[in-house]
Design a protein around this motif. Structure first.
Motif, PDB file in Angstrom:
ATOM      1  N   THR A 172     109.062  11.286  31.758  1.00 10.53           N
ATOM      2  CA  THR A 172     108.026  10.656  30.943  1.00 10.53           C
ATOM      3  C   THR A 172     106.693  10.417  31.628  1.00 10.53           C
ATOM      4  OG1 THR A 172     108.898   8.475  31.518  1.00 10.53           O
ATOM      5  CG2 THR A 172     109.753   9.507  29.524  1.00 10.53           C
ATOM      6  N   ASN A 173     106.667  10.339  32.956  1.00  7.72           N
ATOM      7  CA  ASN A 173     105.416  10.046  33.660  1.00  7.72           C
ATOM      8  C   ASN A 173     104.703  11.351  34.004  1.00  7.72           C
ATOM      9  OD1 ASN A 173     103.581   9.564  35.962  1.00  7.72           O
ATOM     10  ND2 ASN A 173     104.371   7.479  35.870  1.00  7.72           N
ATOM     11  N   PRO A 174     103.529  11.621  33.396  1.00 11.63           N
ATOM     12  CA  PRO A 174     102.880  12.922  33.600  1.00 11.63           C
ATOM     13  C   PRO A 174     102.338  13.125  35.006  1.00 11.63           C
ATOM     14  CG  PRO A 174     101.472  11.467  32.299  1.00 11.63           C
ATOM     15  CD  PRO A 174     102.789  10.776  32.446  1.00 11.63           C
ATOM     16  N   GLN A 175     102.102  12.056  35.752  1.00 12.26           N
ATOM     17  CA  GLN A 175     101.596  12.192  37.121  1.00 12.26           C
ATOM     18  C   GLN A 175     102.726  12.389  38.140  1.00 12.26           C
ATOM     19  OE1 GLN A 175     100.216   9.511  35.094  1.00 12.26           O
ATOM     20  NE2 GLN A 175      98.695  11.085  34.593  1.00 12.26           N
ATOM     21  N   ARG A 176     103.839  11.718  37.949  1.00 11.50           N
ATOM     22  CA  ARG A 176     104.904  11.736  38.945  1.00 11.50           C
ATOM     23  C   ARG A 176     106.109  12.573  38.525  1.00 11.50           C
ATOM     24  NH1 ARG A 176     105.494   7.762  42.469  1.00 11.50           N
ATOM     25  NH2 ARG A 176     106.806   9.334  43.437  1.00 11.50           N
ATOM     26  N   GLN A 177     106.231  12.827  37.213  1.00 12.56           N
ATOM     27  CA  GLN A 177     107.452  13.461  36.710  1.00 12.56           C
ATOM     28  C   GLN A 177     107.139  14.697  35.865  1.00 12.56           C
ATOM     29  OE1 GLN A 177     109.040   9.775  34.868  1.00 12.56           O
ATOM     30  NE2 GLN A 177     110.687   9.886  36.377  1.00 12.56           N
ATOM     31  N   GLU A 178     106.136  15.435  36.314  1.00  9.62           N
ATOM     32  CA  GLU A 178     105.723  16.653  35.611  1.00  9.62           C
ATOM     33  C   GLU A 178     106.659  17.820  35.865  1.00  9.62           C
ATOM     34  OE1 GLU A 178     104.797  17.496  39.690  1.00  9.62           O
ATOM     35  OE2 GLU A 178     104.762  15.673  38.484  1.00  9.62           O
ATOM     36  N   SER A 179     107.521  17.667  36.867  1.00 12.36           N
ATOM     37  CA  SER A 179     108.474  18.712  37.239  1.00 12.36           C
ATOM     38  C   SER A 179     109.577  18.068  38.064  1.00 12.36           C
ATOM     39  CB  SER A 179     107.770  19.812  38.052  1.00 12.36           C
ATOM     40  OG  SER A 179     107.281  19.292  39.282  1.00 12.36           O
ATOM     41  N   PRO A 180     110.635  18.817  38.402  1.00 17.41           N
ATOM     42  CA  PRO A 180     111.707  18.235  39.215  1.00 17.41           C
ATOM     43  C   PRO A 180     111.226  17.852  40.610  1.00 17.41           C
ATOM     44  CG  PRO A 180     112.406  20.293  38.186  1.00 17.41           C
ATOM     45  CD  PRO A 180     110.925  20.208  38.010  1.00 17.41           C
ATOM     46  N   HIS A 181     111.777  16.775  41.139  1.00 12.87           N
ATOM     47  CA  HIS A 181     111.496  16.346  42.517  1.00 12.87           C
ATOM     48  C   HIS A 181     112.805  15.809  43.117  1.00 12.87           C
ATOM     49  CE1 HIS A 181     107.237  17.027  42.209  1.00 12.87           C
ATOM     50  NE2 HIS A 181     107.116  16.192  41.188  1.00 12.87           N
ATOM     51  N   ALA A 182     113.611  16.699  43.648  1.00  9.66           N
ATOM     52  CA  ALA A 182     114.865  16.287  44.281  1.00  9.66           C
ATOM     53  C   ALA A 182     114.554  15.425  45.497  1.00  9.66           C
ATOM     54  CB  ALA A 182     115.671  17.515  44.683  1.00  9.66           C
ATOM     55  N   HIS A 183     115.152  14.233  45.550  1.00 13.27           N
ATOM     56  CA  HIS A 183     114.745  13.292  46.599  1.00 13.27           C
ATOM     57  C   HIS A 183     115.839  12.945  47.600  1.00 13.27           C
ATOM     58  CE1 HIS A 183     111.770  10.860  48.412  1.00 13.27           C
ATOM     59  NE2 HIS A 183     111.065  10.653  47.331  1.00 13.27           N
ATOM     60  N   SER A 184     117.090  13.231  47.276  1.00  8.77           N
ATOM     61  CA  SER A 184     118.155  12.971  48.234  1.00  8.77           C
ATOM     62  C   SER A 184     119.396  13.733  47.810  1.00  8.77           C
ATOM     63  CB  SER A 184     118.476  11.470  48.322  1.00  8.77           C
ATOM     64  OG  SER A 184     118.957  10.980  47.085  1.00  8.77           O
ATOM     65  N   VAL A 185     120.299  13.928  48.767  1.00  6.98           N
ATOM     66  CA  VAL A 185     121.584  14.566  48.476  1.00  6.98           C
ATOM     67  C   VAL A 185     122.665  13.814  49.239  1.00  6.98           C
ATOM     68  CG1 VAL A 185     121.208  16.282  50.303  1.00  6.98           C
ATOM     69  CG2 VAL A 185     122.906  16.724  48.523  1.00  6.98           C
ATOM     70  N   ASN A 186     123.775  13.527  48.565  1.00  3.96           N
ATOM     71  CA  ASN A 186     124.889  12.797  49.165  1.00  3.96           C
ATOM     72  C   ASN A 186     126.209  13.397  48.699  1.00  3.96           C
ATOM     73  OD1 ASN A 186     123.792  10.071  50.514  1.00  3.96           O
ATOM     74  ND2 ASN A 186     122.559  10.547  48.712  1.00  3.96           N
ATOM     75  N   LEU A 187     127.267  13.134  49.457  1.00  2.00           N
ATOM     76  CA  LEU A 187     128.604  13.608  49.115  1.00  2.00           C
ATOM     77  C   LEU A 187     129.551  12.429  48.956  1.00  2.00           C
ATOM     78  CD1 LEU A 187     128.717  16.558  51.624  1.00  2.00           C
ATOM     79  CD2 LEU A 187     129.079  16.818  49.166  1.00  2.00           C
ATOM     80  N   ASP A 188     130.559  12.591  48.088  1.00  2.24           N
ATOM     81  CA  ASP A 188     131.562  11.550  47.972  1.00  2.24           C
ATOM     82  C   ASP A 188     132.495  11.618  49.178  1.00  2.24           C
ATOM     83  OD1 ASP A 188     133.149  13.758  47.403  1.00  2.24           O
ATOM     84  OD2 ASP A 188     133.875  13.005  45.490  1.00  2.24           O
ATOM     85  N   ARG A 189     133.363  10.628  49.311  1.00  2.31           N
ATOM     86  CA  ARG A 189     134.191  10.526  50.516  1.00  2.31           C
ATOM     87  C   ARG A 189     135.220  11.651  50.618  1.00  2.31           C
ATOM     88  NH1 ARG A 189     138.089   5.228  49.504  1.00  2.31           N
ATOM     89  NH2 ARG A 189     139.050   5.943  47.553  1.00  2.31           N
ATOM     90  N   ALA A 190     135.560  12.271  49.476  1.00  2.00           N
ATOM     91  CA  ALA A 190     136.508  13.391  49.482  1.00  2.00           C
ATOM     92  C   ALA A 190     135.831  14.711  49.808  1.00  2.00           C
ATOM     93  CB  ALA A 190     137.203  13.491  48.130  1.00  2.00           C
TER      94      ALA A 190
END
Length: 387
Positions: A172-190
């Motif tokens: 919804t935010n045209p300045q910050r959310q105009e496209s994807p911005h992957a910011h972190s990646v994590n894994l579950d304990r398994a």
């Protein structure tokens, strides 16, 4: 957010400059623990710092630093403690519009020896982890709006990406959310599911992860959504594996989830503010979220307000109850680190070039300043080298 400071990636190998007192300090016993700090830095300057925390009094000592890498803002340590990896938060690598990941061997004195670098498959990588089997590095590309997986050989070196998943859409935010911005990646304990918080999509995307193949495949459902305009940034699991938390950069909130470990499904439980009710400011945003090793407390960093928010965790539901805010003693706290014993929290203040040591009350989880701080150029990330 620092995105415009990304320059061309230097090709020089890392140059190690170690303090002469480190061998003596390391021999003092188990009351001291090493940690690494990633930062925004020109390749000619110090970028990854080696520090030591004295667990008896919370004092920090600088032991050395590594140069030769551009903007090593976020770090990850291999499960065997023999290798360290950093993002190179840049828009271009080897003449292509992509960032890079750098690999280092950890020497016996804590120094870093450069191994190799590989493309991250997208611009501006900002976060990375090593999977729990120690077979792959996974990274999030903020500028490119993608996530990648790079296999590792038996000497800790990076291979070319086995998988790059490109996110699509906007919010919804045209300045910050105009496209994807992957910011972190994590894994579950398994080590079975990967979670990529995407600020531009207002989603935590979920992938089935295969460590042997180095593959990421969309789960079903493929994502957990947060309120539009929230901007999910960093993500953390509860030690029990039953709950997870995402901190929302733009909305200044934390969303708590229940986690179905068998199916990789997140279900929202609650969303709470990271700010006190009377907080006022136009340039506030959040950055990091972490769960205390005991599982009793959750912490989140507030930039602009320059505090760490603390919460008590309900061990039955995962819901959060605010318990207070502690000053970070500087400006723009990014990532922070909790020492392996759970006694101290180290807040990295990017815009005041310092790291403050806060003491954690074991009963309430509330934070108080120890008065101990150390100067570090534009610190971003704190990672402990756990024995």
């Amino acid at each position: 957010m620092i995105r415009s400071v990304c320059f061309g990636l230097a090709t020089a190998l890392a140059i190690i400059t170690m303090g002469t007192s480190f061998a003596e300090a390391a021999a003092d016993g188990s009351d001291k623990v090493r940690l690494y700090v990633g930062s925004y830095a020109d390749a000619k300057g110090d970028g990854i710092y080696l520090l030591e925390l004295d667990l008896s009094n919370g004092k920090l000592t600088r032991l050395g630093a590594t140069s030769g890498v551009q903007n090593p803002s976020f770090l990850a340590i291999h499960p065997n403690k023999r290798y360290l990896y950093s993002v190179c938060e840049v828009p271009e690598f080897e003449g292509k519009r992509t960032g890079a990941i750098a690999a280092f061997a950890i020497e016996s004195d804590g120094g870093l020896r450069a191994l190799n670098r590989e493309s991250s498959g997208g611009e501006g990588p900002c976060h990375l982890i090593v999977d729990k089997a120690g077979k792959n590095v996974l990274a999030a590309n903020y500028g490119g709006g993608s996530a990648c997986c790079l296999p590792l050989d038996d000497k800790g070196r990076l291979a070319k990406a086995s998988e790059v998943v490109q996110h699509r859409g906007k919010s919804t935010n045209p300045q910050r959310q105009e496209s994807p911005h992957a910011h972190s990646v994590n894994l579950d304990r398994a080590n079975h599911f990967a979670f990529v918080a995407d600020l531009g999509l207002d989603e935590v995307l979920v992938y089935r992860f295969d460590a042997e193949k180095g593959s990421l495949k969309a789960n079903e459902p493929p994502a957990a959504k947060v309120k539009p305009g929230s901007g999910p940034r960093h993500f953390a699991f509860h030690p029990s594996g039953r709950f997870a938390y995402v901190i929302n950069e733009m909305a200044l909130t934390i969303t708590a989830f229940r986690y179905d470990e068998a199916h990789g499904v997140l279900s929202e439980v609650q969303t709470v503010s990271t700010l006190p009710e009377d907080a006022k400011g136009d340039n506030f945003s959040t950055a990091e979220v972490q769960v205390h090793p005991s599982g009793k407390f959750v912490y989140g960093s507030n930039r602009g307000h320059d505090t760490i928010a603390s919460f008590a965790v309900d061990d039955q539901t995962g819901r959060l109850t605010p318990t207070g805010h502690a000053s970070t003693g500087g400006k723009t706290p990014r990532n922070f680190g909790i020492d392996p014993t759970g006694k101290y929290l180290l807040a990295a203040n990017q815009d005041s070039d310092n790291i403050l040591v806060l003491k954690i009350d074991p009963a309430s989880g509330k934070l108080s300043s120890t008065g101990n701080a150390i100067k570090v150029g534009r610190p971003v990330c704190v990672k402990f080298l756990v024995p």
